[in-house]
Design a protein around this motif. Sequence first.
Motif, PDB file in Angstrom:
ATOM      1  N   ALA A 172       0.832  -1.209   0.000  1.00  0.00           N
ATOM      2  CA  ALA A 172       0.000   0.000   0.000  1.00  0.00           C
ATOM      3  C   ALA A 172       0.860   1.251   0.000  1.00  0.00           C
ATOM      4  O   ALA A 172       0.542   2.240  -0.679  1.00  0.00           O
ATOM      5  N   ASP A 173       1.952   1.231   0.756  1.00  0.00           N
ATOM      6  CA  ASP A 173       2.851   2.390   0.792  1.00  0.00           C
ATOM      7  C   ASP A 173       3.445   2.669  -0.586  1.00  0.00           C
ATOM      8  O   ASP A 173       3.572   3.826  -0.995  1.00  0.00           O
ATOM      9  N   CYS A 174       3.828   1.603  -1.296  1.00  0.00           N
ATOM     10  CA  CYS A 174       4.377   1.804  -2.643  1.00  0.00           C
ATOM     11  C   CYS A 174       3.333   2.407  -3.574  1.00  0.00           C
ATOM     12  O   CYS A 174       3.643   3.300  -4.367  1.00  0.00           O
ATOM     13  N   ALA A 175       2.111   1.922  -3.492  1.00  0.00           N
ATOM     14  CA  ALA A 175       1.050   2.474  -4.337  1.00  0.00           C
ATOM     15  C   ALA A 175       0.794   3.945  -4.019  1.00  0.00           C
ATOM     16  O   ALA A 175       0.625   4.776  -4.918  1.00  0.00           O
ATOM     17  N   ARG A 176       0.796   4.285  -2.726  1.00  0.00           N
ATOM     18  CA  ARG A 176       0.576   5.687  -2.355  1.00  0.00           C
ATOM     19  C   ARG A 176       1.750   6.564  -2.791  1.00  0.00           C
ATOM     20  O   ARG A 176       1.569   7.729  -3.151  1.00  0.00           O
ATOM     21  N   LYS A 177       2.958   5.986  -2.786  1.00  0.00           N
ATOM     22  CA  LYS A 177       4.107   6.733  -3.279  1.00  0.00           C
ATOM     23  C   LYS A 177       3.964   7.002  -4.770  1.00  0.00           C
ATOM     24  O   LYS A 177       4.294   8.102  -5.249  1.00  0.00           O
ATOM     25  N   ALA A 178       3.455   6.027  -5.519  1.00  0.00           N
ATOM     26  CA  ALA A 178       3.217   6.236  -6.955  1.00  0.00           C
ATOM     27  C   ALA A 178       2.246   7.387  -7.173  1.00  0.00           C
ATOM     28  O   ALA A 178       2.437   8.225  -8.064  1.00  0.00           O
ATOM     29  N   VAL A 179       1.204   7.447  -6.347  1.00  0.00           N
ATOM     30  CA  VAL A 179       0.234   8.546  -6.451  1.00  0.00           C
ATOM     31  C   VAL A 179       0.903   9.877  -6.117  1.00  0.00           C
ATOM     32  O   VAL A 179       0.748  10.873  -6.833  1.00  0.00           O
ATOM     33  N   ALA A 180       1.658   9.901  -5.024  1.00  0.00           N
ATOM     34  CA  ALA A 180       2.298  11.143  -4.578  1.00  0.00           C
ATOM     35  C   ALA A 180       3.316  11.667  -5.588  1.00  0.00           C
ATOM     36  O   ALA A 180       3.502  12.877  -5.720  1.00  0.00           O
ATOM     37  N   GLU A 181       3.976  10.748  -6.314  1.00  0.00           N
ATOM     38  CA  GLU A 181       4.996  11.137  -7.289  1.00  0.00           C
ATOM     39  C   GLU A 181       4.403  11.403  -8.672  1.00  0.00           C
ATOM     40  O   GLU A 181       5.136  11.597  -9.641  1.00  0.00           O
ATOM     41  N   ASN A 182       3.061  11.376  -8.772  1.00  0.00           N
ATOM     42  CA  ASN A 182       2.370  11.615 -10.045  1.00  0.00           C
ATOM     43  C   ASN A 182       2.779  10.614 -11.126  1.00  0.00           C
ATOM     44  O   ASN A 182       2.927  10.962 -12.305  1.00  0.00           O
ATOM     45  N   ALA A 183       2.973   9.366 -10.735  1.00  0.00           N
ATOM     46  CA  ALA A 183       3.295   8.327 -11.709  1.00  0.00           C
ATOM     47  C   ALA A 183       2.093   8.090 -12.613  1.00  0.00           C
ATOM     48  O   ALA A 183       0.946   8.079 -12.148  1.00  0.00           O
TER      49      ALA A 183
END
Length: 431
Positions: free
Chosen positions: A96-107
């Motif tokens: 979940a943290d990796c997915a939220r990081k993808a969102v935060a980084e505008n992937a």
Amino acid sequence: MTDRRRATPIHRTVLASALAACLAAGCGVIPSGSGPAGDTITVMTFAPQDTAATNMPGMVGMAKAYERWTNARGGINGRRLRVITCNEKNTPSGAADCARKAVAENAVAVVGSYSQHGRAFMAPLESEGIPFIGGYGVTSEEFQSPLSFPVNGGQPVLLAGAGHQLGRVCEQVSLVRPDTLAGDSMPVLLDAGLKADPAGKAGGAEDIRAAEDTADFVPQARQALDGAAGKDPSGKERGCVTAVLGQRTETFFDAFRRAGDPRRSPQIASVLGSVSQALIDRTGGRDSPFEGALVTGWYPVSTDPLWEPMRRVASEHAFGDHAVDPDDSGTQTAWIAYTVLSEVLKRQEPGEEVTARKIARTLKQAEPVHTGGLTPDLSWRREDMRAIAAYPRMVNGQVTFQVVRSGRLVAQPGEEARDMTGALEQAPSPA
């Protein structure tokens, strides 16, 4: 290091002129800036690393090598590729943290990634419309989410393919698998392959569970030996033992060898990802305990010339990262996933805005994507989906059959690549 300062009008003019000259000369250098030609395409690759269970560092390593290779060639439609990575840690919270990081980084996409925790990572991605391209295929969500675009048939076709491969030579089959949510579907899938072939000899497999992070497989080894007696040395009534335990497969077969009886010789087997060329090399090559093992995979054998472009990129752009093993199925899956991403992005106009939702829409509507013969042409249009209730997003049911001979994984003689879709269509949905 890329200059991320805000560009002035004069600065943008200079950059545009430099870019035009550079592309004409083929130098492959992409200046940063705010204009369409200077945009950066950000994607993520995540995988577990340095954990006590399955690790997939080759996927992350291949992603970074692909990034360097792409940018050295001028990017994609004049845009620099930026790959961010994340250690998924083999935990739901890590996924979940990796997915939220993808969102935060505008992937705009998650590409070539591995996780056993589909529910944890798909929800954050779905909420932002971020497509998941080319996962490893170990969770049901990867074959159910409308934003997942699998490049292989994942665990379902590997297990069904293993059933087909073993059913030809085995009277009894013992399956040793992790006692996890992902592992719970394995017996059903293996049985689908065992029962689908009219020429098959075996019935259902014995289901033997093991804790995912255990180091003691002696009880499972003894149970597997009892279940696969190996009655006839000629192979007419031979028992088979297949273990699908990721990186713990080696530990299991070591316990299995020590618990064995020389008078009994069960056929051993596994799937790529649990057994690899690197594992065979590390355990003795020609003298490896895996000599003679049957192995089911998704792709052509690693020595096939079709892999030469990937090998060249790994050699020139992995910069000594030993995790990027061209023989590894994780590395191979990441390569294919990034090939898909690149091909889809090239179909957009050079100045067109790149967004997650636009990539997902293109994948759902575009003509088939070519992967250089490593898979069948891939398409995720509605008419390309297979009639498999539990795995509606599956578009590639192909498996290959391999065997360990003289310390090398080679194509199994007499066995061509096979589409396991039919077997999965007839199988009951995993609980």
